[in-house]
Design a protein around this motif. Sequence first.
Motif, PDB file in Angstrom:
ATOM      1  N   ASP A  45       0.833  -1.203   0.000  1.00 41.28           N
ATOM      2  CA  ASP A  45       0.000   0.000   0.000  1.00 41.28           C
ATOM      3  C   ASP A  45       0.869   1.256   0.000  1.00 41.28           C
ATOM      4  OD1 ASP A  45      -2.151  -1.666   0.045  1.00 41.28           O
ATOM      5  OD2 ASP A  45      -2.840  -1.126   2.062  1.00 41.28           O
ATOM      6  N   GLU A  46       2.031   1.182   0.639  1.00 42.88           N
ATOM      7  CA  GLU A  46       2.963   2.312   0.647  1.00 42.88           C
ATOM      8  C   GLU A  46       3.687   2.423  -0.689  1.00 42.88           C
ATOM      9  OE1 GLU A  46       4.133   2.378   5.384  1.00 42.88           O
ATOM     10  OE2 GLU A  46       5.141   0.952   4.045  1.00 42.88           O
ATOM     11  N   GLU A  47       3.812   1.304  -1.388  1.00 43.06           N
ATOM     12  CA  GLU A  47       4.437   1.302  -2.707  1.00 43.06           C
ATOM     13  C   GLU A  47       3.505   1.884  -3.766  1.00 43.06           C
ATOM     14  OE1 GLU A  47       7.318   0.104  -4.001  1.00 43.06           O
ATOM     15  OE2 GLU A  47       8.256  -1.110  -2.443  1.00 43.06           O
ATOM     16  N   ASN A  48       2.209   1.570  -3.677  1.00 44.03           N
ATOM     17  CA  ASN A  48       1.285   1.854  -4.770  1.00 44.03           C
ATOM     18  C   ASN A  48       0.244   2.929  -4.481  1.00 44.03           C
ATOM     19  OD1 ASN A  48       2.477  -0.344  -6.256  1.00 44.03           O
ATOM     20  ND2 ASN A  48       1.305  -1.740  -4.958  1.00 44.03           N
ATOM     21  N   PHE A  49       0.004   3.248  -3.204  1.00 45.49           N
ATOM     22  CA  PHE A  49      -0.975   4.249  -2.794  1.00 45.49           C
ATOM     23  C   PHE A  49      -2.342   3.986  -3.446  1.00 45.49           C
ATOM     24  CE2 PHE A  49      -2.782   8.479  -2.068  1.00 45.49           C
ATOM     25  CZ  PHE A  49      -2.312   8.758  -0.799  1.00 45.49           C
ATOM     26  N   PRO A  50      -3.008   2.876  -3.075  1.00 39.16           N
ATOM     27  CA  PRO A  50      -4.255   2.486  -3.741  1.00 39.16           C
ATOM     28  C   PRO A  50      -5.509   3.101  -3.117  1.00 39.16           C
ATOM     29  CG  PRO A  50      -3.646   0.802  -2.183  1.00 39.16           C
ATOM     30  CD  PRO A  50      -2.589   1.890  -2.061  1.00 39.16           C
ATOM     31  N   TYR A  51      -5.440   4.358  -2.706  1.00 34.29           N
ATOM     32  CA  TYR A  51      -6.536   4.974  -1.963  1.00 34.29           C
ATOM     33  C   TYR A  51      -7.354   5.896  -2.866  1.00 34.29           C
ATOM     34  CZ  TYR A  51      -3.434   3.440   1.778  1.00 34.29           C
ATOM     35  OH  TYR A  51      -2.622   2.697   2.587  1.00 34.29           O
ATOM     36  N   TYR A  87       2.376  11.612  -4.229  1.00 38.49           N
ATOM     37  CA  TYR A  87       2.983  10.668  -3.287  1.00 38.49           C
ATOM     38  C   TYR A  87       4.024   9.799  -3.996  1.00 38.49           C
ATOM     39  CZ  TYR A  87       3.568   6.539  -0.368  1.00 38.49           C
ATOM     40  OH  TYR A  87       4.114   5.498   0.354  1.00 38.49           O
ATOM     41  N   LEU A  88       3.665   9.243  -5.158  1.00 39.94           N
ATOM     42  CA  LEU A  88       4.590   8.374  -5.885  1.00 39.94           C
ATOM     43  C   LEU A  88       5.833   9.139  -6.320  1.00 39.94           C
ATOM     44  CD1 LEU A  88       2.091   6.291  -8.065  1.00 39.94           C
ATOM     45  CD2 LEU A  88       3.235   5.609  -5.935  1.00 39.94           C
ATOM     46  N   ASP A  89       5.658  10.395  -6.694  1.00 45.42           N
ATOM     47  CA  ASP A  89       6.820  11.211  -7.070  1.00 45.42           C
ATOM     48  C   ASP A  89       7.751  11.418  -5.879  1.00 45.42           C
ATOM     49  OD1 ASP A  89       5.839  11.419  -9.625  1.00 45.42           O
ATOM     50  OD2 ASP A  89       5.016  13.442  -9.370  1.00 45.42           O
ATOM     51  N   ARG A  90       7.167  11.665  -4.713  1.00 45.43           N
ATOM     52  CA  ARG A  90       7.997  11.869  -3.520  1.00 45.43           C
ATOM     53  C   ARG A  90       8.689  10.581  -3.105  1.00 45.43           C
ATOM     54  NH1 ARG A  90       5.671  15.630   1.156  1.00 45.43           N
ATOM     55  NH2 ARG A  90       7.865  15.325   1.734  1.00 45.43           N
ATOM     56  N   LEU A  91       8.014   9.439  -3.246  1.00 46.17           N
ATOM     57  CA  LEU A  91       8.641   8.159  -2.927  1.00 46.17           C
ATOM     58  C   LEU A  91       9.816   7.890  -3.870  1.00 46.17           C
ATOM     59  CD1 LEU A  91       8.761   5.482  -1.374  1.00 46.17           C
ATOM     60  CD2 LEU A  91       7.049   4.571  -2.970  1.00 46.17           C
ATOM     61  N   ALA A  92       9.614   8.172  -5.165  1.00 43.97           N
ATOM     62  CA  ALA A  92      10.698   7.976  -6.128  1.00 43.97           C
ATOM     63  C   ALA A  92      11.873   8.903  -5.820  1.00 43.97           C
ATOM     64  CB  ALA A  92      10.189   8.226  -7.544  1.00 43.97           C
TER      65      ALA A  92
END
Length: 289
Positions: free
Chosen positions: A212-218, A245-250
């Motif tokens: 869920d932290e990898e993909n943010f399925p919300y 969120y995905l941009d910040r994780l990357a």
Amino acid sequence: MTPGAADLRARAESASAHLPGLILSAERLAAVVAPGAHGLRRAGPGEDFWQYRPASQGDSARSIDWRRSARSDAQFVRDREAQTAQAVGLWVSAGQGMGYAGAPDRPAKGARAQLLALALGMVLLRGGEKVGLLGQPPRAGRAQAERLAQGLLAAQAGAGDGDAPEAQALRPHQRLVILSDFLTDPDWVAVLLARAASMGVTGVLMQVLDPDEENFPYAGAVDFRSVSGALRHDSRDAAGLRQAYLDRLAARRDWLRDRAQGAGWHFGHHATDHAPAVALGWLHRVLGG
């Protein structure tokens, strides 16, 4: 019995209850990786070929590689790579954020990180290396695996969502494996790696996340809270946050990778819905590289 002693006893009993299961799971996981001594990238006693070098005074006739020498006018010696047991330190984050699991059928991040750390320790111990939790004396032998398991399970959760290893616990020329989610303030990583580089310490940063932290399925209205309760964000359109969120994780991963490579370390990441054997194999491979 004082409150502090009672708490310590309760935590010890809880850790003991989970000890057999963790050891058994780690033994099964470690069985998929072949152990072996790590090379030192210099000539010495060992089994693996390292390099050819011109023969010099003092080399015996038996040390000459006559097949290689026949291809030129010079004589060459076939050097093997020195191999020896190394001291390896393990550190697993005990931040409260590591207790997160996005679904009942998935392990918490901390549990998966403990499993990977113990299984890696078992593989290294089988190869004759000395292993210990960071800040504790590294030891060899079968009994050390149980000490590692006890230490991992007895670690007390921190007050916040994240924590950091103690840079003062580093020892010159050791190898170090850090397992964390790296989702909180990462400034400690730069400090640790700077000290490590000055001491000849190399190692691995492994980010462990829930899918869920990898993909943010919300989507829709979601009340986001950190495990410790220190952070909270109430969103009416969670799907609209996904790309940011995905941009910040990357970006966080790029930052960690750049810092690791700059210090001669490796960086990898693992999701808890993936097979732990893949992560373990990678850890063992890069640790010996």
